[in-house]
Design a protein around this motif. Structure first.
Motif, PDB file in Angstrom:
ATOM      1  N   UNK A  73     -58.630  33.669  43.791  1.00 55.78           N
ATOM      2  CA  UNK A  73     -60.502  33.564  43.758  1.00 55.78           C
ATOM      3  C   UNK A  73     -60.743  32.006  44.177  1.00 55.78           C
ATOM      4  N   UNK A  74     -61.380  31.267  45.085  1.00 51.46           N
ATOM      5  CA  UNK A  74     -61.866  30.175  44.810  1.00 51.46           C
ATOM      6  C   UNK A  74     -63.342  29.827  45.568  1.00 51.46           C
ATOM      7  N   UNK A  75     -63.501  29.129  44.649  1.00 51.26           N
ATOM      8  CA  UNK A  75     -64.965  28.916  45.353  1.00 51.26           C
ATOM      9  C   UNK A  75     -65.584  27.238  45.303  1.00 51.26           C
ATOM     10  N   UNK A  76     -66.620  26.884  45.738  1.00 50.78           N
ATOM     11  CA  UNK A  76     -66.396  25.874  46.470  1.00 50.78           C
ATOM     12  C   UNK A  76     -68.667  25.634  45.550  1.00 50.78           C
ATOM     13  N   UNK A  77     -68.608  25.337  45.100  1.00 46.50           N
ATOM     14  CA  UNK A  77     -70.022  24.889  44.160  1.00 46.50           C
ATOM     15  C   UNK A  77     -70.114  23.507  43.728  1.00 46.50           C
ATOM     16  N   UNK A  78     -71.488  22.924  43.899  1.00 45.63           N
ATOM     17  CA  UNK A  78     -72.167  21.118  43.696  1.00 45.63           C
ATOM     18  C   UNK A  78     -73.211  21.613  43.270  1.00 45.63           C
ATOM     19  N   UNK A  79     -74.153  20.786  43.281  1.00 41.46           N
ATOM     20  CA  UNK A  79     -75.448  20.284  42.610  1.00 41.46           C
ATOM     21  C   UNK A  79     -75.747  18.757  43.613  1.00 41.46           C
ATOM     22  N   UNK A  80     -76.722  19.010  44.466  1.00 45.39           N
ATOM     23  CA  UNK A  80     -77.311  17.691  45.176  1.00 45.39           C
ATOM     24  C   UNK A  80     -78.601  17.349  44.237  1.00 45.39           C
ATOM     25  N   UNK A  81     -79.001  15.652  43.774  1.00 46.14           N
ATOM     26  CA  UNK A  81     -80.520  15.895  43.108  1.00 46.14           C
ATOM     27  C   UNK A  81     -81.139  15.167  44.390  1.00 46.14           C
ATOM     28  N   UNK A  82     -81.925  16.187  44.314  1.00 42.08           N
ATOM     29  CA  UNK A  82     -83.632  15.284  45.009  1.00 42.08           C
ATOM     30  C   UNK A  82     -84.412  14.432  44.203  1.00 42.08           C
ATOM     31  N   UNK A  83     -85.315  14.704  45.079  1.00 44.13           N
ATOM     32  CA  UNK A  83     -86.411  13.530  44.117  1.00 44.13           C
ATOM     33  C   UNK A  83     -87.288  14.729  43.632  1.00 44.13           C
ATOM     34  N   UNK A  84     -87.490  16.357  43.801  1.00 48.79           N
ATOM     35  CA  UNK A  84     -87.926  17.000  43.697  1.00 48.79           C
ATOM     36  C   UNK A  84     -86.837  17.503  42.254  1.00 48.79           C
ATOM     37  N   UNK A  85     -85.614  16.413  42.183  1.00 49.14           N
ATOM     38  CA  UNK A  85     -84.643  17.542  40.944  1.00 49.14           C
ATOM     39  C   UNK A  85     -83.391  17.659  41.903  1.00 49.14           C
ATOM     40  N   UNK A  86     -82.777  19.022  41.198  1.00 53.55           N
ATOM     41  CA  UNK A  86     -81.670  19.568  41.624  1.00 53.55           C
ATOM     42  C   UNK A  86     -81.509  20.078  42.172  1.00 53.55           C
ATOM     43  N   UNK A  87     -80.526  20.663  43.523  1.00 55.45           N
ATOM     44  CA  UNK A  87     -79.709  21.676  44.182  1.00 55.45           C
ATOM     45  C   UNK A  87     -79.143  22.587  44.363  1.00 55.45           C
ATOM     46  N   UNK A  88     -78.760  23.286  43.624  1.00 56.64           N
ATOM     47  CA  UNK A  88     -77.249  24.339  43.600  1.00 56.64           C
ATOM     48  C   UNK A  88     -76.773  24.531  45.124  1.00 56.64           C
ATOM     49  N   UNK A  89     -75.750  24.398  45.883  1.00 54.68           N
ATOM     50  CA  UNK A  89     -74.769  24.248  46.955  1.00 54.68           C
ATOM     51  C   UNK A  89     -73.740  25.149  46.627  1.00 54.68           C
ATOM     52  N   UNK A  90     -73.358  26.378  47.640  1.00 57.01           N
ATOM     53  CA  UNK A  90     -72.516  26.927  47.716  1.00 57.01           C
ATOM     54  C   UNK A  90     -71.920  26.561  49.660  1.00 57.01           C
ATOM     55  N   UNK A  91     -70.420  26.280  49.632  1.00 60.08           N
ATOM     56  CA  UNK A  91     -69.487  26.161  51.149  1.00 60.08           C
ATOM     57  C   UNK A  91     -69.102  27.041  50.769  1.00 60.08           C
ATOM     58  N   UNK A  92     -68.708  27.715  52.422  1.00 54.58           N
ATOM     59  CA  UNK A  92     -67.853  28.629  52.924  1.00 54.58           C
ATOM     60  C   UNK A  92     -68.036  29.895  51.707  1.00 54.58           C
ATOM     61  N   UNK A  93     -69.051  29.954  51.618  1.00 60.88           N
ATOM     62  CA  UNK A  93     -69.495  31.683  50.625  1.00 60.88           C
ATOM     63  C   UNK A  93     -68.751  32.299  50.954  1.00 60.88           C
ATOM     64  N   UNK A  94     -69.013  33.316  52.489  1.00 60.06           N
ATOM     65  CA  UNK A  94     -68.615  34.218  53.443  1.00 60.06           C
ATOM     66  C   UNK A  94     -67.534  34.348  52.967  1.00 60.06           C
ATOM     67  N   UNK A  95     -66.552  33.499  52.890  1.00 58.87           N
ATOM     68  CA  UNK A  95     -65.258  33.569  52.668  1.00 58.87           C
ATOM     69  C   UNK A  95     -64.748  34.010  50.908  1.00 58.87           C
ATOM     70  N   UNK A  96     -65.717  33.209  50.494  1.00 64.50           N
ATOM     71  CA  UNK A  96     -65.254  33.417  48.735  1.00 64.50           C
ATOM     72  C   UNK A  96     -65.320  34.817  48.377  1.00 64.50           C
ATOM     73  N   UNK A  97     -67.108  34.980  49.168  1.00 61.69           N
ATOM     74  CA  UNK A  97     -66.969  36.101  48.726  1.00 61.69           C
ATOM     75  C   UNK A  97     -66.103  37.656  48.704  1.00 61.69           C
ATOM     76  N   UNK A  98     -65.794  37.456  50.307  1.00 62.50           N
ATOM     77  CA  UNK A  98     -64.674  38.920  50.908  1.00 62.50           C
ATOM     78  C   UNK A  98     -63.339  37.990  50.507  1.00 62.50           C
ATOM     79  N   UNK A  99     -63.054  37.051  49.479  1.00 57.21           N
ATOM     80  CA  UNK A  99     -61.727  37.046  49.513  1.00 57.21           C
ATOM     81  C   UNK A  99     -61.262  37.086  51.500  1.00 57.21           C
ATOM     82  N   UNK A 100     -61.594  35.998  51.889  1.00 53.86           N
ATOM     83  CA  UNK A 100     -60.678  36.445  53.169  1.00 53.86           C
ATOM     84  C   UNK A 100     -60.335  34.869  53.672  1.00 53.86           C
ATOM     85  N   UNK A 101     -59.763  34.252  52.761  1.00 55.65           N
ATOM     86  CA  UNK A 101     -59.285  33.396  52.927  1.00 55.65           C
ATOM     87  C   UNK A 101     -57.486  33.151  53.376  1.00 55.65           C
ATOM     88  N   UNK A 102     -57.289  32.965  54.302  1.00 55.91           N
ATOM     89  CA  UNK A 102     -56.081  32.777  55.405  1.00 55.91           C
ATOM     90  C   UNK A 102     -54.673  31.700  55.560  1.00 55.91           C
TER      91      UNK A 102
END
Length: 101
Positions: free
Chosen positions: A33-62
């Protein structure tokens, strides 16, 4: 665990021209299982971000493939590559690879 698959993945992590990249080790299989996530701080507060979600959810890494994603400029409080191989797991702090302005 010298030279474990997770260590190989961690050694493959890099950064260039605004992109974080890593290579999925040849030992990868569908139990991982591979997941990339983070938190980006903005003027209005923090924002959760995720990358390569399609591959994470499907487990379709090569195996052996290099993946990359564009990292928005901003104030990061967290950016983590989480990986579990069934036998071991790791949280790789991607902020360590991104140059500070």
């Amino acid at each position: 665990m010298k030279n474990s698959p997770l260590e190989k993945l961690e050694r493959s992590v890099g950064y260039s021209e605004g992109m974080v990249h890593f290579t999925v080790p040849e030992e990868y299989d569908s139990s991982w299982y591979i997941q990339i996530s983070g938190r980006l701080e903005t003027e209005g507060g923090g924002m959760s971000v995720h990358y390569l979600d399609e591959e994470s959810e499907a487990g379709s890494w090569e195996k052996g493939k290099m993946y990359s994603f564009l990292v928005e400029e901003g104030s990061w409080s967290e950016l983590v590559l989480y990986v579990s191989s069934g036998n071991e797991e790791a949280d790789i702090n991607l902020l360590d690879y991104i140059p500070k302005d």
